[in-house]
Write a protein that holds these residues in place. Structure first.
Motif, PDB file in Angstrom:
ATOM      1  N   GLY B 361       0.847  -1.208   0.000  1.00  0.00           N
ATOM      2  CA  GLY B 361       0.000   0.000   0.000  1.00  0.00           C
ATOM      3  C   GLY B 361       0.875   1.248   0.000  1.00  0.00           C
ATOM      4  N   LEU B 362       1.832   1.222   0.918  1.00  0.00           N
ATOM      5  CA  LEU B 362       2.688   2.415   1.045  1.00  0.00           C
ATOM      6  C   LEU B 362       3.399   2.686  -0.277  1.00  0.00           C
ATOM      7  CD1 LEU B 362       3.473   4.333   3.360  1.00  0.00           C
ATOM      8  CD2 LEU B 362       5.578   2.976   3.635  1.00  0.00           C
ATOM      9  N   ALA B 364       2.674   1.637  -3.289  1.00  0.00           N
ATOM     10  CA  ALA B 364       1.760   2.011  -4.393  1.00  0.00           C
ATOM     11  C   ALA B 364       1.577   3.521  -4.396  1.00  0.00           C
ATOM     12  CB  ALA B 364       0.418   1.313  -4.197  1.00  0.00           C
ATOM     13  N   LYS B 365       1.427   4.084  -3.232  1.00  0.00           N
ATOM     14  CA  LYS B 365       1.228   5.549  -3.180  1.00  0.00           C
ATOM     15  C   LYS B 365       2.499   6.251  -3.639  1.00  0.00           C
ATOM     16  CE  LYS B 365      -2.860   6.440  -2.364  1.00  0.00           C
ATOM     17  NZ  LYS B 365      -3.577   7.004  -3.525  1.00  0.00           N
ATOM     18  N   LEU B 366       3.651   5.698  -3.202  1.00  0.00           N
ATOM     19  CA  LEU B 366       4.898   6.419  -3.523  1.00  0.00           C
ATOM     20  C   LEU B 366       5.126   6.451  -5.022  1.00  0.00           C
ATOM     21  CD1 LEU B 366       7.195   5.114  -0.626  1.00  0.00           C
ATOM     22  CD2 LEU B 366       6.061   7.331  -0.848  1.00  0.00           C
ATOM     23  N   ALA B 368       3.069   5.878  -7.492  1.00  0.00           N
ATOM     24  CA  ALA B 368       1.869   5.943  -8.364  1.00  0.00           C
ATOM     25  C   ALA B 368       2.209   6.649  -9.685  1.00  0.00           C
ATOM     26  CB  ALA B 368       0.776   6.737  -7.640  1.00  0.00           C
TER      27      ALA B 368
ATOM     28  N   TYR D  84      -8.131   2.050  -3.991  1.00  0.00           N
ATOM     29  CA  TYR D  84      -6.966   2.629  -3.303  1.00  0.00           C
ATOM     30  C   TYR D  84      -6.344   3.768  -4.077  1.00  0.00           C
ATOM     31  CZ  TYR D  84      -2.554   2.898  -0.795  1.00  0.00           C
ATOM     32  OH  TYR D  84      -1.477   3.324  -0.064  1.00  0.00           O
ATOM     33  N   GLN D  85      -6.184   3.557  -5.391  1.00  0.00           N
ATOM     34  CA  GLN D  85      -5.395   4.562  -6.117  1.00  0.00           C
ATOM     35  C   GLN D  85      -6.157   5.873  -6.257  1.00  0.00           C
ATOM     36  OE1 GLN D  85      -4.338   2.453  -9.616  1.00  0.00           O
ATOM     37  NE2 GLN D  85      -2.531   1.527  -8.670  1.00  0.00           N
ATOM     38  N   SER D  86      -7.484   5.784  -6.141  1.00  0.00           N
ATOM     39  CA  SER D  86      -8.219   7.058  -6.300  1.00  0.00           C
ATOM     40  C   SER D  86      -8.413   7.733  -4.944  1.00  0.00           C
ATOM     41  CB  SER D  86      -9.601   6.751  -6.899  1.00  0.00           C
ATOM     42  OG  SER D  86     -10.308   5.949  -5.944  1.00  0.00           O
ATOM     43  N   PRO D  88      -6.935   9.391  -1.274  1.00  0.00           N
ATOM     44  CA  PRO D  88      -5.716  10.072  -0.759  1.00  0.00           C
ATOM     45  C   PRO D  88      -4.921   9.112   0.121  1.00  0.00           C
ATOM     46  CG  PRO D  88      -7.657  10.808   0.410  1.00  0.00           C
ATOM     47  CD  PRO D  88      -8.153   9.943  -0.715  1.00  0.00           C
ATOM     48  N   LEU D  89      -3.734   9.519   0.511  1.00  0.00           N
ATOM     49  CA  LEU D  89      -2.848   8.661   1.313  1.00  0.00           C
ATOM     50  C   LEU D  89      -3.549   8.258   2.615  1.00  0.00           C
ATOM     51  CD1 LEU D  89      -0.057   7.402   1.551  1.00  0.00           C
ATOM     52  CD2 LEU D  89       0.732   9.484   2.697  1.00  0.00           C
ATOM     53  N   LEU D  92      -4.627   4.779   3.351  1.00  0.00           N
ATOM     54  CA  LEU D  92      -3.675   3.761   3.813  1.00  0.00           C
ATOM     55  C   LEU D  92      -3.708   3.689   5.337  1.00  0.00           C
ATOM     56  CD1 LEU D  92      -1.376   1.760   3.291  1.00  0.00           C
ATOM     57  CD2 LEU D  92       0.222   3.695   3.444  1.00  0.00           C
TER      58      LEU D  92
END
Lengths: 763, 425, 111, 118, 199
Positions: B361-362, B364-366, B368, D84-86, D88-89, D92
C-alpha cells in the motif's frame, strides 16, 4: 480672613470632637482608667468643638453674613437613608442662627465642663463598698467618668442638633439630648427621687416629641422633603399654603382616607402646631413644664447645662429655625401674625407669668431658678409668637449665659453649704446632733418644713455673701442680668422683646397687647423672686451653722463663674437698638440685628423707631420688684422669721397655692396617670374574660372535631387502602403469567406489537 | 516431464482450431454497449460456451492426472504409466472407465440425502471457477467486474460438500477427517485472499481482464509489469495457500492415507470417489489459471516484442507451468504435521501477508504513475528488505527455541549433559 | 432486459424471507435453529437495503456517491457474521453446562 | 453485464448435471450387489463403536470462528484495494488502523492458544 | 422478460430455502437449506446489480457462517432423538409472522417509493452504467477525480463499470467511522467468542 466656605464645609467636625471624647471616655471606663482622665478628655473634646464653632461664628460675622443667610453654606451631605425615590441626606447647615447658637453652646459647655470637673469631685468618696465598708474609690472613679461620658454625648447631641441640615437629623440629635437628660437627671440613681424625676422628664418630653415627629412626617408627606434648605424655599412654603384647610378627610395617607376631626384648620397651621408641641415638651412650656423643676434632682452642672443653657433652648431654636413655616401660616403678608403664632404667643406669655409666680413661693434654690428658666423660655416663645424673631434669638443667647451663671452659682452655694454641714458636724462634734437639730417649720400649713440637712433649702442659708464673696458677686451679676437691670445683657434682650410687643400692639394686634402686659408683670415678678433669693441666700446673718461655715468654692468652680458673669454683662451690648439714645450709634447700630435679621425670608426686615415707653416700663417693673424684695427679705434675717414674709403679704392660701405649683402635678397625676392605670386594669379584665373564654371555646370545638375525624379515618381511609392492596395483588398475579423467561415468547410479544403498528399503518 | 510439456503444447494446438471457432462464438457475446441480443440467443450461446469449457476442463483434468503420475514417477526415478496406449496416454481414460464401472457402495447408516448430495456438490464449485478464467483478450467466459472475488467466493463454497460428505457417511473417522479438512481449507483461505489483495491494490480492479491489462507491456496500464515481480512474497503465499486449499501435499492431511483411512471420502466408492478426485484436479487447474492471471500476467507476453504469439498460448503455458509446480511440490515435500500445518497458516502466512499488504500500500502511493521500471525497482528493494527481515526473524526464533529445548529434558539427563560438558571442556 | 422489475417485488421477497425467518426464530426449539431464523431475518433486511440502494433516488449531494445502501448491507453482513460467531459460542458454552440446546431450558438466569 | 451472470447461472446448472450424469452412468454400469458387510460403515475393519456423531473438541469451532471474522475482514479489504489509487494517502492509514485492530484479535487468539491444534 | 424469469427463479430459491430451514426436522438439514437460501439471496443481489455484494454474500454466508453453524450443530448435537423441532407456540408464531409478511407486503405495494428517474427503462446494467457515468462525474468532483480518470483510461473492452470502486471510496471517506467501528465490533466479537467458547 478666615475662609468661611472651607470652615462651613468641614463643620461636621464640631459634633465629631465631643463624640470622639465620649468614645474615648467609654474606653477609659472599660479599661478601668476613669477618674480625672475622663474629665480632661471631655473638656478637651468640648474645647475643640467650642473653639471651632466660635471661629466659625466669627468668620460668619464678617461681611459675608448677608449672603451666608441667604444661601447657607451647606456642607457635604451624605446619602444616609434610602427613601423610595431619593435619599435622606445627612449634612451640616451653617447659617447665622446655627453659628451663633453653636458658639454659645460651645462656650457655655466649656465653662460648665470645667466647673463640673471639680464639682463632681465629691463622687470619688460618695460610694462605700457594702462589703468592706470603706470608700469604693474604683466605683467612684467609674461613676465620675460615666458622668463626663454622658455630658460629652449630650454636647454632641446639642451641636449636632444646632448644625443639622435636615429635620430628621435634627430629630436624631434631639433624641440623643433627651436620652442624656434622662441619664444625667437620674445620675444618682440610688436616690429614688432622682430616678423618678428622670423617668418623669423623659416621659413628658416624649409626649412633646410625638408632636414634633408627627409634624415632621406631615411635612414630609406634603412637601416630600425634610431639608431645611428646600423647606425654607418660598415655593415649597407656597405649596404648603396651597393645600388649604383640611376638610376632615385626609387622603393620601397610605392610600386610604383618614378622618381627622380638625375640620377647618389649615394644614400649614396644623403642621406648625405639631412642631410647636415638640418645643413645648422640650422647652418645658405650660402644659408640659412639670418635669423641669423635678429635673433639679440631677447634679447642678447638669441643671446648668441641660436645663438652662442648651437643651431647653433647643425647643426655642427649633421654632426659630422653622419660623418661616410658622410665619407662612399667615395667608398674606409675613408681617401678619398667623393663627399658629397666636397660639405660640399665648402659651409663651401664659408660661412666663405662671412660672414666675410659682418661682416666688419656692424655698429650694435650684427650683426657683428652674421656674425662672421656664418663665424666660416663655418670654422667648412669646417673642417668636408675635414675630419678634431677632429679639427672641437674642434673648435665647443672653439667657443661656446668665442662667448658666446663676445655676453654677447656686451649685457653688450648695457645695459650700454641704461643706459647712460637714464641718459643722465635725467641729461641733455631736453638738447639734440631737436637740439642736430641728426643722424649721414653714409656718404655713401644706408647705414643707425646711429640712436641716437639705443643702439646697434657702432657709438653711443666709449671710453667705461674706463667706463666699466671689460666688456672691458673680451670682449678683447674673441676677441683675436676669431681672433686666439696664446695661446688663438681660435688659437689652428682654426689653427688645417687650418693645417689639409694644410696637406690634401699636399695629393693632390684640395678642401683642396681652404679651406686653403679661411680659411686663412677669418682669416685675422675676425681679421680686430673684431679689428674694439673693437676700435669703447672701444677705443677713447665716441662719444655720452650715451657712456659717460654708467656705468659698474651689478655683476651678469660681473661675467659670467669673467668665460667665463677664458674658452676662457684656453680651447685651451687641444687641443695643440703633435708635437707643446714647449707646445705639456708639455700638455700631445693633450689629446682631443686621447679622440675624437677614435670615427671614422677607429679607428687608425693617427696624422700627425706638420708643422709650416700653423700656421705661420694664425698668420700672424691675425696680419695684427689687424694692419689694428688699423690703420683705432684705432687712430682717431670714432665720428669725417663723413664716415667709411673702405669705403674710399675699396670704397663706395663695402662698401655699404658689408653693405647690398650682397643684398641676397633682392634677396631672389625678387625670392622666390614674386614668391610664384604670384603663390598664380594664384591659386586663377584658383580656381575662373575653379572650380566655374564646380560647376555651375553641379547644372544646377542636376536641369534638377530632372525634369526628377519627371516625371518618377508620371507616373510609382504611377501606381504600385494603382495596388498593387487593387490586395490585390481583394485577401482579396476572402479570406473572407473562414473565415466563422464555426468550421466544418475549420475541413473539414484541412482534405482536410490531404487527399492531404495521396494521395501523396499512389499514 | 519434458516431453510432457510438448504434449501439452500439442494439446494446445488442437484447441487452436477449436478456439478460432470459439472466439467467433465468444466475440459474439462480447458485451458491446447497447448490443441487446435476444434472450434466447444469450441462453444458447451460454450453453454452448459452458459445454466447451466443461469439455476442455475435463480433457485437461484427465491428462493432468496422467501428467502427474508421469512426473511423480520420473521424480521418484520410475517410469509412470506407459502401458496403456502410447506413453500411457490412454491411462486416464482407463481410470475413468474403472471409476464408472466399480460398484457404488452406500453405507446403510449413512444419511442418504446428505451423503449423495455431498458427492454431487463437490464438482460445481470447481467448474464454476473457470467462468472467470481469461484465456485471451476477449476469450473469457464471463467477464465479471468482480472476477477475482467471484473465484474466491466460489472457492470458499467448496467447504460445504466436504462437511456433508463427512457427516453424511455417519463414520467417525470420516467426520473427523471432514472436520480436519474443513479446518485446514478454512484456515488457508485467509492467507490466500490476503496475498492477492496486494495485486488488486496495484491493478485497481477486480475483473480478470483489467488485472491482465495492468500487467503486461500491451496497453499502457499503471504497473505494466508482471505482478510476480512486484509481489514475490504475495505469489509465494498464494502458492502455499492454494496447495493447502487443494489438499495436496504437503498439506494433504484430510485424506492422509497413513492416518485417518481416506479422510472424509472413506465411505465413498466408485464414481462418487471419482467425483471428489475429479473436483480436486479441476480446482488445481482453475487455481493455477487464476494464479497465472494474477501474478504471471495472463495472456500478456513477458516482453513487448513477443506480442506476436497469440495471448492464449501464453495463458495455457503459464497455467501448465503452475500445474507442474503443484505436481513438483507433491513429488518432493513430506507431509506436514496437523498442528504445524495449522500454526503455519495462522502464525506465519497471515502476519506476513498483512505486512506485505501494508508495504505494498505504502509503495503504491509512492510510485503511483511512475514508469514500469521505476516501479519494479522500488518494489524489489522493498521485497528484498522484507525477505531479509523474515530470515533474521526466523533465525532468531530458531536460536530462541534451541536455547529453550535443553531445559525441557528431565533434571537427570541435564546432570549427565553438564557432566559431559565439563569433561569435554 | 426490457421490463425492469418493480421495486415492491423485491420488498415482497424480502418480507417473505423476513417472515419465514421470524417464524423459525419463534417456533424452533433448538437454539441453533433460532439463530438460523435470525440470519434469515437479517438477509431479508439486507435485500431491502440493496433494493432501496438500487431503486430509490439518492437526494443530490447527500451521499458522496449514493452507495449508502450497499455499505449498509455490507455492515449488516459483517454484523451478522459477528453475531453468529458470538451466538453460537454462547450456545456451545451453555450446551456444555446444561447438556441441552433447547431454548425452553434456558428460561432461568441462574445456575 | 447481465449476460455474464446469465452465463454463470447456466454454467452452474451444467456443472450440476455432470456429477449427476456420472452417478447415473455408474448406476447403469456398475454392478449392484449390496451386502450387509459391504454396506457397514468402514472402520478399519473393526466393529463401529458408539455413534458417529460423537462429541468433538471446541477447537474446530474456534478455527471456524476466527476464519469467519477474518473472512469479513478480507471482504472489507477488497473495495479498499480496488479504490486505493483514487483515494488520498489517508486511506492507507485508515486501513492500517483497521488491520491493527484485527491484528490485536489475532494476537489475542494466538496468546490465548485458540490457534493451537490440540 | 428474461430478467423477470431470472428474478422469479432466484427468489423462488431464496424463499424455498427459507421455508426449508423452517420445515426441516433435523437441524443439520435445515442448515443446508439455509445455505441454499443464502445462495438465492446472492442471486437476488446479482440481479439488483450489486455484484460485489453477491460475491460477498456467497463468500461470507455460504463460505463462513454456514460452516460455523454446521460446526455448532455438530458440537451441540445430542442423541438423535429430536422429537419435535417446534415448540408449543408454533401456531401462534405462524399467525404473527404471516400477518407481518402480509402487512409488509401491502405496505410495500401501496407506498409510492421515490423511484430513481434514471431508471426509466433498459436493463439494470444500462441504468447502472448511465447513472454511474452521470452521477460519478457530477458528484465525485475533485475528491475522486483520479477514479474517473482511471475508468476512462482502461479501454472499453473491459467491463470496468463495477461499483466496487465507488463502494471503496464511500467506505473510505463518507462511512469511514462505521468502517473503523466495524473493525472494533469484529475484534470484540472475536475476543468474546473465544473467551466464551474456550472451556
Amino acid at each position: 480672613m478666615l475662609d468661611l466656605a472651607a470652615l462651613a464645609a468641614n463643620a461636621w467636625l464640631v459634633p465629631l470632637f465631643t463624640a470622639l471624647a465620649f468614645v474615648i471616655i467609654l474606653v477609659q471606663i472599660w479599661t478601668g482608667r476613669g477618674g480625672r482622665g475622663s474629665a480632661y478628655t471631655a473638656i478637651a473634646g468640648v474645647a475643640a468643638s467650642g473653639a471651632y464653632s466660635v471661629v466659625l461664628f466669627l468668620a460668619s460675622l464678617g461681611g459675608s453674613a448677608a449672603e451666608l443667610s441667604r444661601s447657607p453654606a451647606m456642607s457635604r451631605t451624605m446619602d444616609w437613608l434610602p427613601l423610595g425615590d431619593g435619599y435622606l441626606r445627612f449634612g451640616i447647615l451653617v447659617d447665622p442662627l446655627g453659628a451663633a447658637t453653636a458658639a454659645m453652646v460651645g462656650i457655655a459647655c466649656l465653662m460648665i465642663f470645667i466647673y463640673s470637673s471639680s464639682y463632681m469631685g465629691a463622687e470619688f468618696e460618695r460610694y462605700t463598698d457594702p462589703t468592706s465598708g470603706e470608700v469604693d474609690r474604683a466605683l467612684g472613679r467609674a461613676r465620675y467618668a460615666r458622668f463626663f461620658a454622658y455630658v460629652s454625648l449630650f454636647a454632641t447631641g446639642m451641636f449636632g442638633f444646632v448644625l443639622a441640615s435636615n429635620l430628621v437629623q435634627a430629630l436624631l440629635f434631639w433624641e440623643i439630648m433627651g436620652l442624656c437628660s434622662f441619664l444625667l437627671i437620674g445620675f444618682w440613681n440610688f436616690k429614688p427621687s432622682a430616678a423618678q424625676a428622670a423617668k418623669k422628664a423623659f416621659m413628658t418630653t416624649r409626649i412633646g416629641d410625638m408632636g414634633l415627629f408627627i409634624g415632621i412626617m406631615m411635612l414630609f408627606a406634603f412637601l416630600g422633603t425634610t431639608d431645611y434648605a428646600s423647606l425654607m424655599r418660598p415655593e415649597s412654603l407656597a405649596r404648603l399654603q396651597a393645600i388649604g384647610p383640611i376638610d376632615g378627610w385626609l387622603s393620601g395617607m397610605l392610600g386610604y382616607e383618614v378622618y381627622i376631626p380638625l375640620g377647618g384648620v389649615s394644614v400649614a397651621a396644623l403642621v406648625a402646631l405639631c412642631l410647636f408641641g415638640g418645643s413645648i415638651g422640650k422647652s418645658a412650656q405650660f402644659p408640659l413644664h412639670v418635669w423641669l423643676p423635678d429635673a433639679m434632682e440631677g447634679p447642678t452642672p447638669v441643671s446648668a447645662m441641660i436645663h438652662a443653657a442648651t437643651m431647653v433652648s433647643a425647643g426655642v431654636f427649633l421654632i426659630a429655625r422653622l419660623y418661616p413655616v410658622f410665619a407662612s401660616a399667615t395667608v398674606d403678608h409675613p408681617d401678619q401674625i398667623s393663627g399658629a403664632m397666636y397660639a405660640v404667643a399665648a402659651i409663651g406669655a401664659l408660661t412666663a407669668l405662671l412660672a414666675a409666680t410659682i418661682g416666688m413661693a419656692q424655698y429650694d434654690i435650684k427650683r426657683v431658678l428652674a421656674f425662672s428658666t421656664i418663665s424666660q423660655l416663655g418670654y422667648m416663645v412669646m417673642a417668636l409668637g408675635i414675630g419678634a424673631y431677632v429679639a427672641a434669638v437674642f434673648h435665647l443667647l443672653t439667657h443661656a449665659f446668665f442662667k448658666a451663671l446663676l445655676f453654677l452659682g447656686s451649685g457653688s452655694v450648695i457645695h459650700g453649704v454641704e461643706h459647712g454641714m460637714h464641718e459643722g458636724h465635725s467641729h461641733g462634734g455631736g453638738q447639734d446632733a440631737g436637740a439642736g437639730h430641728h426643722d424649721r417649720q414653714s409656718g404655713i400649713p401644706g408647705v414643707a418644713a425646711a429640712d436641716a440637712h437639705d443643702p439646697q433649702d434657702m432657709r438653711n442659708m443666709g449671710g453667705l455673701a461674706k463667706r463666699m464673696p466671689l460666688t456672691y458677686v458673680t451670682f449678683l451679676a447674673g441676677t441683675l442680668a436676669l431681672t433686666g437691670v439696664p446695661v446688663f445683657s438681660g435688659f437689652w434682650s428682654k426689653d427688645e422683646i417687650l418693645s417689639d410687643a409694644f410696637h406690634k400692639m401699636g399695629d393693632g394686634h390684640m395678642i401683642a397687647l396681652v404679651v406686653w402686659v403679661l411680659g411686663t408683670t412677669a418682669a416685675f415678678v422675676t425681679a421680686f423672686y430673684m431679689a428674694r433669693q439673693v437676700f435669703m441666700v447672701f444677705a443677713g446673718p447665716p441662719s444655720t451653722d452650715a451657712a456659717a461655715h460654708a467656705p468659698e468654692s474651689a478655683p476651678a468652680m469660681v473661675y467659670p463663674l467669673v467668665v460667665l458673669s463677664v458674658f452676662a454683662i457684656l453680651l447685651g451690648l451687641i444687641g443695643v437698638p440703633a435708635a437707643f439714645p446714647v449707646l445705639g450709634p456708639l455700638l455700631g447700630g445693633n450689629p446682631f440685628h443686621h447679622y440675624m435679621g437677614h435670615l427671614l425670608s422677607g429679607g428687608a426686615f425693617e427696624t422700627h423707631a425706638f420708643n422709650a415707653l416700653p423700656a421705661l416700663a420694664s425698668v420700672g417693673a424691675a425696680a419695684t420688684g427689687w424694692g419689694l424684695g428688699y423690703a420683705l427679705y432684705g432687712r430682717r434675717p431670714a432665720a428669725a422669721r417663723s413664716r415667709d414674709p411673702l405669705a403674710s403679704v399675699i396670704g397663706a392660701p395663695l402662698f401655699r397655692l404658689l408653693n405647690r405649683k398650682y397643684y398641676i402635678d397633682e392634677i396631672y397625676d389625678a387625670t392622666f396617670i390614674r386614668g391610664s392605670v384604670a384603663f390598664a386594669k380594664l384591659n386586663a379584665w377584658f383580656d381575662r374574660r373575653a379572650v380566655d373564654g374564646a380560647v376555651n371555646g375553641a379547644s372544646w370545638l377542636g376536641s369534638r372535631g377530632a372525634s369526628v375525624n377519627g371516625w371518618i379515618d377508620s371507616r373510609i381511609v382504611d377501606g381504600t387502602v385494603t382495596l388498593v392492596a387487593m387490586v395490585s395483588s390481583e394485577l401482579s398475579r396476572w402479570m406473572r403469567w407473562l414473565q415466563t423467561g422464555r426468550v421466544q415468547q418475549y420475541l413473539l410479544l414484541a412482534f405482536v406489537g410490531v404487527l399492531i403498528f404495521l396494521a395501523m399503518n396499512v389499514l | 516431464m519434458l516431453h510432457a510439456l510438448p504434449l501439452a503444447e500439442s494439446l494446445a494446438e488442437t484447441t487452436t482450431s477449436l478456439s478460432g471457432w470459439l472466439t467467433g462464438l465468444f466475440s459474439g457475446t462480447a458485451p458491446e454497449p447497447g448490443a441487446s441480443s435476444s434472450a434466447a440467443g444469450i441462453i444458447v450461446a451460454s450453453v454452448l460456451k459452458a459445454t466447451v469449457i466443461v469439455l476442455i476442463v475435463q480433457i485437461g483434468m484427465l491428462y493432468a492426472t496422467w501428467g502427474e503420475r508421469k512426473i511423480i514417477g520420473r521424480m521418484q526415478d520410475r517410469l509412470g504409466p506407459n502401458r496403456v496406449g502410447l506413453f500411457g496416454l490412454a491411462q486416464p481414460f482407463a481410470d475413468m472407465i474403472k471409476m464408472l464401472t466399480k460398484e457404488d457402495i452406500t453405507p446403510t447408516a449413512a444419511h442418504k440425502w446428505v451423503y449423495n448430495l455431498g458427492a454431487i456438490l463437490v464438482v460445481p464449485p470447481a467448474i464454476i471457477g473457470f467462468a472467470v478464467v481469461a484465456l485471451d483478450r476477449n476469450l473469457i467466459a464471463a467477464d465479471l467486474s468482480i472476477g477475482a472475488l467471484f473465484f474466491f467466493a466460489i472457492g470458499s463454497t467448496a467447504v460445504m460438500p466436504i462437511f456433508m460428505a463427512g457427516w453424511g457417511s455417519r463414520n467417525k473417522y470420516a467426520l473427523l477427517g471432514a472436520m480436519r479438512a474443513v479446518a485446514q481449507v478454512v484456515s488457508y483461505e485467509i492467507p490466500q485472499v490476503l496475498s492477492i489483495v496486494g495485486v488488486l491494490l496495484l491493478a485497481g480492479t477486480l475483473s480478470m481482464n483489467g488485472l491482465i491489462h495492468s500487467q503486461g507491456p500491451i496497453g499502457d496500464a499503471f504497473p505494466g509489469v508482471w505482478f510476480i515481480l512486484l509481489q514475490p512474497i504475495g505469489f509465494v503465499i498464494f502458492l502455499l495457500a492454494t496447495t493447502a486449499e487443494i489438499e495436496r501435499t504437503p498439506f494433504d492431511i484430510p485424506e492422509a492415507e497413513s492416518e485417518i483411512i481416506a479422510g472424509y471420502h472413506t465411505e465413498y466408492a466408485g464414481i462418487k470417489f471419482g467425483l471428489f478426485y475429479l473436483a480436486l484436479y479441476f480446482v488445481t487447474i482453475s487455481a493455477s489459471a487464476v494464479g497465472a492471471i494474477l501474478f504471471l500476467g495472463g495472456w500478456q507476453p513477458p516482453f513487448a516484442f513477443l506480442a506476436g504469439i497469440p495471448g492464449w498460448i501464453w495463458m495455457t503455458a503459464k497455467t501448465l507451468a503452475l500445474v507442474f509446480v503443484f505436481m513438483w511440490l507433491r513429488g518432493t515435500l513430506p507431509r506436514l504435521r496437523v498442528d504445524q500445518l495449522m500454526a503455519f497458516a495462522w502464525k506465519v502466512l497471515v502476519p506476513i501477508s498483512l505486512v506485505n499488504l501494508m508495504v505494498t500500500g505504502l509503495l503504491a502511493k509512492l510510485v503511483a504513475g511512475r514508469a514500469p521500471l521505476m516501479v519494479f525497482g522500488a518494489f524489489t528493494v522493498a521485497n528484498v528488505a522484507m525477505v531479509a527481515l523474515l530470515i533474521w526473524l526466523v533465525a532468531g526464533w530458531r536460536r530462541f527455541n534451541a536455547a529453550r529445548q535443553i531445559t525441557f529434558e528431565r533434571p537427570a539427563v541435564q546432570a549427565v549433559g553438564a557432566a559431559l560438558r565439563r569433561g569435554a571442556a | 432486459m426490457e421490463a425492469s422489475i418493480p421495486l415492491w417485488w423485491y420488498l415482497l421477497v424480502a418480507a417473505a424471507l423476513f417472515g419465514t425467518g421470524l417464524f423459525g426464530a419463534l417456533s424452533r426449539r433448538n437454539a441453533v435453529g433460532v439463530l438460523m431464523g435470525i440470519e434469515l431475518m437479517l438477509n431479508g433486511a439486507n435485500i431491502n437495503a440493496v433494493a432501496f440502494w438500487r431503486y430509490i433516488a439518492v437526494p443530490s449531494g447527500a451521499g458522496l456517491n449514493g452507495m449508502d445502501g450497499q455499505v449498509f448491507a455490507i455492515m449488516v453482513i459483517a454484523l451478522a457474521a459477528a453475531e453468529a460467531a458470538v451466538g453460537l459460542a454462547l450456545i456451545i458454552s451453555i450446551y456444555r453446562n446444561r447438556q441441552s440446546v433447547l431454548v425452553e431450558d434456558f428460561s432461568t438466569m441462574r445456575g | 453485464m447481465g449476460e455474464n451472470w446469465a452465463f454463470v447461472a447456466i454454467l452452474t446448472v451444467i456443472a450440476l448435471t455432470i456429477p449427476i450424469l456420472g452417478i447415473l452412468a455408474a448406476m447403469v454400469l456398475a454392478p449392484k450387489r449390496p451386502g450387509t458387510i459391504k454396506n457397514s460403515t468402514y472402520e478399519c475393519g473393526l466393529e463401529t463403536v458408539g455413534d458417529a456423531w460423537v462429541q468433538f473438541k471446541v477447537q474446530y469451532y474456534l478455527y471456524a470462528l476466527i476464519f469467519v471474522l477474518f473472512d469479513v475482514e478480507t471482504v472489507f479489504l477488497y473495495p479498499w484495494a480496488v479504490a486505493y489509487q483514487s483515494l488520498p494517502l489517508l486511506a492507507l492509514f485508515e486501513m492500517i488502523i483497521f488491520l491493527l485492530i484485527l491484528g490485536i484479535g489475532l494476537v489475542y487468539a494466538w496468546r490465548k492458544g485458540a490457534l493451537e491444534w490440540i | 422478460m428474461m430478467e423477470m424469469l431470472a428474478f422469479g427463479l432466484v427468489a423462488g430459491v431464496a424463499v424455498g430455502g427459507a421455508i426449508g430451514v423452517v420445515a426441516a426436522r433435523n437441524v443439520f438439514v435445515s442448515a443446508l437449506w439455509l445455505v441454499l437460501s443464502f445462495i438465492g439471496v446472492a442471486g437476488i443481489y446479482a440481479i439488483l446489480g450489486a455484484d460485489f455484494l453477491a460475491a460477498t454474500q456467497v463468500l461470507i454466508y455460504v463460505g463462513a457462517i454456514s460452516v460455523l453453524i454446521l460446526f455448532a450443530v455438530m458440537l451441540t448435537h445430542h442423541v438423535m432423538g429430536d422429537e419435535r423441532s417446534n415448540n408449543r407456540q408454533a401456531f401462534l408464531a405462524f399467525i404473527v409472522s404471516s400477518s407481518v409478511v402480509a402487512a409488509l407486503g401491502v405496505l410495500a405495494y401501496r407506498t409510492d417509493w421515490p423511484i430513481r428517474p434514471a431508471d426509466a427503462g433498459g436493463s439494470v446494467v444500462t441504468a447502472m452504467r448511465g447513472d454511474l457515468a452521470g452521477s460519478s462525474a457530477a458528484s465525485t468532483a475533485a475528491q475522486t477525480g483520479a477514479s474517473t480518470a482511471l475508468t476512462s483510461t482502461v479501454d472499453l473492452a473491459l467491463n470496468q463499470d463495477s461499483n466496487v470502486v465507488r463502494l471503496g471510496q464511500a467506505l473510505m471517506t463518507e462511512h469511514l467511522l462505521s468502517f473503523e467501528i466495524i473493525s472494533l465490533v469484529l475484534l470484540v466479537a472475536l475476543i468474546g467468542a473465544i473467551v466464551i467458547a474456550r472451556d
